[in-house]
Write a protein that holds these residues in place. Structure first.
Motif, mmCIF file in Angstrom:
data_model
loop_
_atom_site.group_PDB
_atom_site.id
_atom_site.type_symbol
_atom_site.label_atom_id
_atom_site.label_comp_id
_atom_site.label_asym_id
_atom_site.label_seq_id
_atom_site.Cartn_x
_atom_site.Cartn_y
_atom_site.Cartn_z
ATOM 1 N N GLU A 20 0.812 -1.220 0.000
ATOM 2 C CA GLU A 20 0.000 0.000 0.000
ATOM 3 C C GLU A 20 0.849 1.275 0.000
ATOM 4 O O GLU A 20 0.525 2.254 0.673
ATOM 5 N N VAL A 31 -0.917 2.677 -6.587
ATOM 6 C CA VAL A 31 -0.576 2.142 -5.264
ATOM 7 C C VAL A 31 0.166 0.820 -5.463
ATOM 8 O O VAL A 31 -0.300 -0.076 -6.166
ATOM 9 N N ASN A 71 1.695 -2.737 -4.333
ATOM 10 C CA ASN A 71 1.628 -3.890 -3.441
ATOM 11 C C ASN A 71 2.462 -5.003 -4.070
ATOM 12 O O ASN A 71 1.996 -5.712 -4.963
#
Length: 382
Positions: A345, A352, A354
């Motif tokens: 995150e 974003v 991840n």
């Protein structure tokens, strides 16, 4: 001050200087600030001064080299950064073939590479070499899904494909052709050209002869313009799609009215005023653009933001790696790789992140928006 105090003070200064020297992190940056990929490489090179000079208690030195868009020069630069500078990580190179060419060397040296390139081939399929590479752009499938969805909604049944004859174009054809087949879209023409080419007349005539409902151009930077302007000059009136490789101001400047109506999926940076304030990347992208404009007097292309995001990834990962090893050691570089792989995150300019052991790009659909060219500018596609 007595002699013993002087000696103590000098010893303290020597110790502090020693600790400072050991605390320095070295990051290499390889960009194509000259040559055919310069429209990509210049904003990347210009972004280096905006990267964090201090991360936690560690100072950071950036060593920037220009590979002149030459994959062989990229290898030379990477080897130099590793053997002569003992860098802890490398950001770059700018071009997809350049990045593909250096993977073997960063893997052998155990140096994390943050690649601001288009092709997903630098991180897929994952293996023992590519595990050292982290990609700071959207993978092709994320962009391709948005384009195919738009094609289906627009009634496109047949399409012509033209891409650069390198890893960027080849991976795009692989990803797009699979998605197109699943959605009932037939590729009726399949052409290639080289980034340095000055003409694609033959390829465009073949595309037009196949009478596709639309054409997809898969190229990055300035080369993305040539197929489209050629098609328009030869009378093609169908819709033209582009990949995120065309997401730069010069695409609009060089293409002019001939790129009007283009549809592409790319970074929200292109249409920030239309992006909701609650989008997590809007503030990060706005801050980057503001800082870049202040330093250089012009807005950056999204390619520069890919380097800026590399800095954000390192800013989070370096303090974690420093808990287990000292910069300048193979243990630190390995810990840095592990820390980057555990990124969760992290909000960047593009979306974003991840990361996982199998996904070293880390973007989801928050990493792109569908965009159209209208009245010489970018707007959210309807």
């Amino acid at each position: 001050m007595n002699t013993s105090r002087i000696r103590f003070a000098l010893s303290a200064l020597v110790l502090a200087a020693s600790l400072s020297a050991h605390a320095q992190v070295k990051i290499g940056v390889v960009s194509s600030a000259t040559g055919p990929t310069a429209l990509v490489g210049i904003p990347q090179k210009n972004t280096v001064p905006l990267l964090p000079a201090k991360i936690g208690e560690l100072t950071v030195e950036y060593i920037a080299l220009d590979d002149a868009s030459d994959p062989t020069a990229s290898v030379t630069a990477v080897k130099k950064l590793i053997s002569e500078q003992n860098v802890d990580a490398i950001i770059g190179p700018s071009g997809s073939p350049n990045a593909m060419g250096v993977i073997q060397f960063v893997a052998e040296a155990g140096v994390p590479l943050l690649a601001p390139v288009g092709t997903a081939a630098v991180v897929t399929p994952m293996d023992d070499k590519k595990k050292w590479v982290f990609k700071t752009t959207q993978n092709d499938d994320i962009i391709a899904r948005a384009l195919v969805e738009h094609m289906v909604a627009s009634g496109v049944k047949t399409i012509g494909f033209i891409g650069v004859g390198d890893p960027y174009g080849e991976n795009w054809h692989k990803v797009f052709s699979a998605l197109a087949a699943k959605n009932g879209i037939e590729i009726v023409a399949n052409e290639r050209f080289q980034r340095q080419d000055n003409s694609v007349t033959g390829q465009s005539l073949k595309l037009i002869g196949a009478k596709p409902d639309a054409v997809l151009v898969a190229a990055a930077g300035g080369p993305a313009v040539l197929p489209q302007t050629t098609l328009r000059d030869q009378g093609y009136t169908g819709r033209i799609y582009q990949t995120h490789g065309a997401a730069l101001p010069d695409f609009l400047k060089l293409g002019g009215k001939k790129v009007e109506g283009t549809v592409l999926a790319a970074s929200l940076m292109l249409v920030l005023p239309e992006i909701a304030d609650n989008n997590p990347s809007k503030k990060v992208a706005t801050d980057y653009i503001t800082a870049y404009e202040k330093l250089h007097g012009s807005k950056p292309a999204t390619f520069g933001a890919n380097v800026y995001d590399a800095g954000l990834l390192l800013e989070q990962a370096i303090p974690i790696a420093a808990k287990t090893a000292k910069p300048g050691t193979k243990e630190f570089r390995a810990a840095l790789r592990d820390s980057l792989e555990r990124t969760q995150e992290l909000v960047g300019t593009q979306g974003v992140y991840n990361m996982t052991k199998d996904d070293h790009s880390g973007f989801d659909d928050r990493g792109r928006v569908l965009i159209a060219v209208k009245d010489g500018g970018w707007t959210l596609a309807k």
